[in-house]
Scaffold this motif. Structure first.
Motif, PDB file in Angstrom:
ATOM      1  N   ARG A  42       0.845  -1.172   0.126  1.00 55.55           N
ATOM      2  CA  ARG A  42      -0.185  -0.099   0.035  1.00 55.55           C
ATOM      3  C   ARG A  42       0.953   1.357   0.104  1.00 55.55           C
ATOM      4  O   ARG A  42       1.970   1.374   0.645  1.00 55.55           O
ATOM      5  CB  ARG A  42      -0.863   0.032   1.069  1.00 55.55           C
ATOM      6  CG  ARG A  42      -1.660  -1.065   1.496  1.00 55.55           C
ATOM      7  CD  ARG A  42      -2.761  -0.824   2.562  1.00 55.55           C
ATOM      8  NE  ARG A  42      -3.628  -2.105   2.668  1.00 55.55           N
ATOM      9  CZ  ARG A  42      -3.519  -3.458   3.258  1.00 55.55           C
ATOM     10  NH1 ARG A  42      -2.385  -3.335   4.123  1.00 55.55           N
ATOM     11  NH2 ARG A  42      -4.614  -4.170   3.607  1.00 55.55           N
ATOM     12  N   LEU A  43       0.444   2.153  -0.597  1.00 52.99           N
ATOM     13  CA  LEU A  43       1.091   3.480  -0.549  1.00 52.99           C
ATOM     14  C   LEU A  43       0.006   4.842  -0.725  1.00 52.99           C
ATOM     15  O   LEU A  43      -0.908   4.491  -1.461  1.00 52.99           O
ATOM     16  CB  LEU A  43       1.956   3.614  -1.983  1.00 52.99           C
ATOM     17  CG  LEU A  43       2.705   4.832  -2.089  1.00 52.99           C
ATOM     18  CD1 LEU A  43       3.777   5.228  -1.143  1.00 52.99           C
ATOM     19  CD2 LEU A  43       3.159   4.974  -3.572  1.00 52.99           C
ATOM     20  N   MET A  44       0.172   5.681   0.358  1.00 52.20           N
ATOM     21  CA  MET A  44      -0.716   6.814   0.243  1.00 52.20           C
ATOM     22  C   MET A  44      -0.222   7.743  -0.718  1.00 52.20           C
ATOM     23  O   MET A  44       0.972   8.514  -0.281  1.00 52.20           O
ATOM     24  CB  MET A  44      -1.090   7.332   1.688  1.00 52.20           C
ATOM     25  CG  MET A  44      -1.582   8.914   1.674  1.00 52.20           C
ATOM     26  SD  MET A  44      -3.150   8.699   1.429  1.00 52.20           S
ATOM     27  CE  MET A  44      -3.982   8.064   3.167  1.00 52.20           C
ATOM     28  N   ALA A  45      -0.825   8.144  -1.788  1.00 51.77           N
ATOM     29  CA  ALA A  45      -0.206   8.916  -2.771  1.00 51.77           C
ATOM     30  C   ALA A  45      -1.494   9.442  -3.707  1.00 51.77           C
ATOM     31  O   ALA A  45      -1.690   9.195  -4.667  1.00 51.77           O
ATOM     32  CB  ALA A  45       0.840   8.392  -3.920  1.00 51.77           C
ATOM     33  N   PRO A  46      -2.146  10.259  -3.089  1.00 49.90           N
ATOM     34  CA  PRO A  46      -3.425  10.716  -3.804  1.00 49.90           C
ATOM     35  C   PRO A  46      -3.241  11.555  -5.092  1.00 49.90           C
ATOM     36  O   PRO A  46      -3.919  11.725  -5.921  1.00 49.90           O
ATOM     37  CB  PRO A  46      -4.195  11.565  -2.628  1.00 49.90           C
ATOM     38  CG  PRO A  46      -3.113  12.013  -1.557  1.00 49.90           C
ATOM     39  CD  PRO A  46      -2.141  10.922  -1.769  1.00 49.90           C
ATOM     40  N   GLY A  47      -1.855  12.278  -4.902  1.00 46.35           N
ATOM     41  CA  GLY A  47      -1.702  13.079  -6.269  1.00 46.35           C
ATOM     42  C   GLY A  47      -0.909  12.270  -7.381  1.00 46.35           C
ATOM     43  O   GLY A  47      -0.874  13.009  -8.326  1.00 46.35           O
ATOM     44  N   ALA A  48      -0.708  11.042  -7.088  1.00 48.36           N
ATOM     45  CA  ALA A  48       0.135  10.283  -7.899  1.00 48.36           C
ATOM     46  C   ALA A  48      -0.903   9.744  -9.384  1.00 48.36           C
ATOM     47  O   ALA A  48      -1.938   9.655  -9.092  1.00 48.36           O
ATOM     48  CB  ALA A  48       0.728   9.092  -7.383  1.00 48.36           C
ATOM     49  N   GLU A  49      -0.269   9.701 -10.421  1.00 44.34           N
ATOM     50  CA  GLU A  49      -1.152   9.223 -11.841  1.00 44.34           C
ATOM     51  C   GLU A  49      -0.859   7.834 -11.853  1.00 44.34           C
ATOM     52  O   GLU A  49      -1.812   7.081 -12.561  1.00 44.34           O
ATOM     53  CB  GLU A  49      -0.562   9.926 -12.844  1.00 44.34           C
ATOM     54  CG  GLU A  49      -1.086  11.658 -12.751  1.00 44.34           C
ATOM     55  CD  GLU A  49      -0.705  12.186 -14.121  1.00 44.34           C
ATOM     56  OE1 GLU A  49      -0.276  11.667 -14.962  1.00 44.34           O
ATOM     57  OE2 GLU A  49      -0.898  13.689 -14.275  1.00 44.34           O
ATOM     58  N   SER A  50       0.253   7.171 -11.370  1.00 43.63           N
ATOM     59  CA  SER A  50       0.514   5.751 -11.608  1.00 43.63           C
ATOM     60  C   SER A  50       1.291   5.437 -10.543  1.00 43.63           C
ATOM     61  O   SER A  50       2.289   6.162 -10.098  1.00 43.63           O
ATOM     62  CB  SER A  50       0.978   5.557 -12.929  1.00 43.63           C
ATOM     63  OG  SER A  50       2.217   5.952 -12.968  1.00 43.63           O
ATOM     64  N   VAL A  51       1.401   4.181 -10.036  1.00 41.30           N
ATOM     65  CA  VAL A  51       2.056   3.641  -9.340  1.00 41.30           C
ATOM     66  C   VAL A  51       2.385   2.086  -9.283  1.00 41.30           C
ATOM     67  O   VAL A  51       1.405   1.232  -9.572  1.00 41.30           O
ATOM     68  CB  VAL A  51       1.608   3.627  -7.704  1.00 41.30           C
ATOM     69  CG1 VAL A  51       2.489   2.936  -6.770  1.00 41.30           C
ATOM     70  CG2 VAL A  51       1.304   5.110  -7.010  1.00 41.30           C
ATOM     71  N   GLN A  52       3.593   1.945  -9.502  1.00 44.99           N
ATOM     72  CA  GLN A  52       3.563   0.328  -9.682  1.00 44.99           C
ATOM     73  C   GLN A  52       4.618  -0.242  -8.500  1.00 44.99           C
ATOM     74  O   GLN A  52       5.303   0.623  -7.813  1.00 44.99           O
ATOM     75  CB  GLN A  52       4.643   0.109 -11.053  1.00 44.99           C
ATOM     76  CG  GLN A  52       3.647   0.311 -12.138  1.00 44.99           C
ATOM     77  CD  GLN A  52       4.620   0.251 -13.497  1.00 44.99           C
ATOM     78  OE1 GLN A  52       5.760   0.960 -13.526  1.00 44.99           O
ATOM     79  NE2 GLN A  52       4.109  -0.678 -14.383  1.00 44.99           N
ATOM     80  N   VAL A  53       4.873  -1.440  -8.343  1.00 42.58           N
ATOM     81  CA  VAL A  53       5.676  -2.337  -7.333  1.00 42.58           C
ATOM     82  C   VAL A  53       6.735  -3.111  -8.335  1.00 42.58           C
ATOM     83  O   VAL A  53       6.151  -3.892  -9.179  1.00 42.58           O
ATOM     84  CB  VAL A  53       4.941  -3.064  -6.112  1.00 42.58           C
ATOM     85  CG1 VAL A  53       3.998  -4.207  -6.879  1.00 42.58           C
ATOM     86  CG2 VAL A  53       6.043  -3.441  -5.179  1.00 42.58           C
ATOM     87  N   THR A  54       7.909  -3.196  -7.788  1.00 44.86           N
ATOM     88  CA  THR A  54       8.679  -3.921  -8.721  1.00 44.86           C
ATOM     89  C   THR A  54       9.753  -4.478  -7.515  1.00 44.86           C
ATOM     90  O   THR A  54      10.036  -4.009  -6.477  1.00 44.86           O
ATOM     91  CB  THR A  54       9.842  -3.125  -9.415  1.00 44.86           C
ATOM     92  OG1 THR A  54      10.793  -3.900 -10.107  1.00 44.86           O
ATOM     93  CG2 THR A  54      10.477  -2.215  -8.658  1.00 44.86           C
TER      94      THR A  54
END
Length: 397
Positions: A42-54
């Motif tokens: 989980r990541l709190m990032a309301p302003g992000a347009e895309s989030v990935q995990v690697t």
């Protein structure tokens, strides 16, 4: 009075900022390991347009490295909810120690909710453990624990003091016993800290010894980069960006001066100072070093382990001919005798063919060895397993 009020306001503001810094990474729980061994990020990032995990828990992809094509971590997309929290849940994962990072709008970064990090060359990643089976060797268990120390030795042939890490087994300080020694060497881009942080050596040794699967022994983890006195940030060069291949890497000088390390250990620790009680092993570059050192000093080690060894021709600048007469000195090592010559590699390792060619040479000259092949490529997941399989074979006579 105004000055007191201003000071109070400044103090209150500093306290609030400190509190925000302390708790900013704890707004969400990540990673969360579930009972079924699935894991939620989980990541709190309301302003992000895309989030990935690697991370290495995902199907691997091929990436280019300075030493050739190798397995690299895959990627998965997180989904955003109405609160601005991004999340992704894996399928059930096999017990293992895993690493990962987030990619936020193309920028790779660590997980602010997870304070547990490791460094591999210049990359910093978060880690977590899915418990059970092999992974329980990597966890701190309720067993007697050994001691890890950082020591400096005089590398006379190189002209300066150098740092190494030493694991002493549980009870060493209270005992008068003498112990055998494993010299454990890291790969390119590593240093004297790599086997401890990435390889979980102390945890593996504690648990194997507690289970009666390994003899109590010292494990000596030197820095294999002859241009360094210590890991980046831990030596006289201060803080700088770690390099994958440092100057003078694999040019024979490290192998030539290796007995300075052995002499230091035997002068400062209660050990059994003979060939029958010395082992040397290493991964990748360290496997190459182990091959060359054991060949160049044929009366030094009865146990040799090559983990995904980087077997390749190199220019010899040792001044002592470390790489000279390769096949002839291997024959001399064979004739001199040893108890175990152990080779392990992953079936998709980019060094696989080089290791097969080396096995053909050993077969040709009749040099005995044991061979094990695993899944996967040039990765720490394999090297931790190799260490846990190699150590129980040592010093059993």
């Amino acid at each position: 009075m105004k000055n007191k009020i201003l000071a109070l306001l400044l103090l209150t503001s500093s306290f609030i900022q400190a509190q925000e810094a302390l708790f900013s990474g704890q707004q969400v729980s990540s990673p969360q390991v579930h009972e079924d061994h699935s894991v939620t990020f989980r990541l709190m990032a309301p302003g992000a347009e895309s989030v990935q995990v690697t991370g290495d828990f995902l199907p691997s992809v091929k990436v280019k490295t300075p030493m050739g094509e190798a397995d690299g971590p895959g990627k998965a997309d997180l989904e955003k909810d109405e609160k601005g929290i991004w999340s992704f849940t894996t399928e059930a994962l096999a017990p293992e120690l895993y690493n990962y990072a987030f990619i936020i709008d193309g920028f790779k970064t660590t997980d602010p909710a997870n304070p547990f990090l490791i460094r591999d060359v210049a990359s910093v990643m978060n880690i977590f453990i899915v418990p059970g089976e092999q992974a329980d060797l990597y966890r701190v268990q309720d067993v007697p624990h050994g001691t890890v120390a950082s020591r400096w030795y005089d590398a006379q042939d190189l002209g300066f003091d150098r740092k190494l890490s030493i694991y002493t087994p549980p009870g060493y300080e209270q005992s008068d016993d003498e112990y055998p020694v494993l010299y454990l060497l890291h790969g390119a881009g590593g240093d004297e800290e790599a086997w401890l942080s990435l390889g979980r050596t102390a945890q593996i040794m504690d648990n194997l010894i507690a289970e009666g699967k390994a003899k109590p022994m010292l494990v000596v983890m030197p820095n294999g980069n002859v241009g360094q006195d210590a890991a980046p940030g831990a030596g006289s060069d201060g803080y700088y960006t770690p390099q994958f291949m440092t100057p003078e890497t694999m040019n024979g000088k490290y192998e030539a001066q290796f007995m300075d390390i052995v002499d230091f250990v035997e002068d400062n620790y209660r050990i059994k100072a003979d060939k029958a009680n010395r082992a040397i092993a290493g991964l990748s570059m360290g496997g190459y070093h182990s091959l060359q050192i054991s060949r160049f000093y044929p009366n030094a080690f009865d146990y040799v382990g090559l983990f995904s060894a980087a077997i390749m021709p190199r220019e010899d600048k040792s001044g002592k001919g470390v790489y000279a007469d390769f096949e002839e000195t291997l024959k001399a090592q064979k004739d001199n005798g040893y108890k175990l010559y152990w080779i392990a590699i992953g079936e998709s390792d980019f060094l696989y063919e080089a290791n097969m060619e080396y096995r053909e040479l050993l077969d040709k000259i009749g040099m005995p060895y044991e061979y094990t092949e695993s899944e996967g490529g040039h990765i720490w997941r394999n090297w931790r397993v190799y260490l846990s399989e190699f150590v129980p074979l040592l010093f059993q006579d």
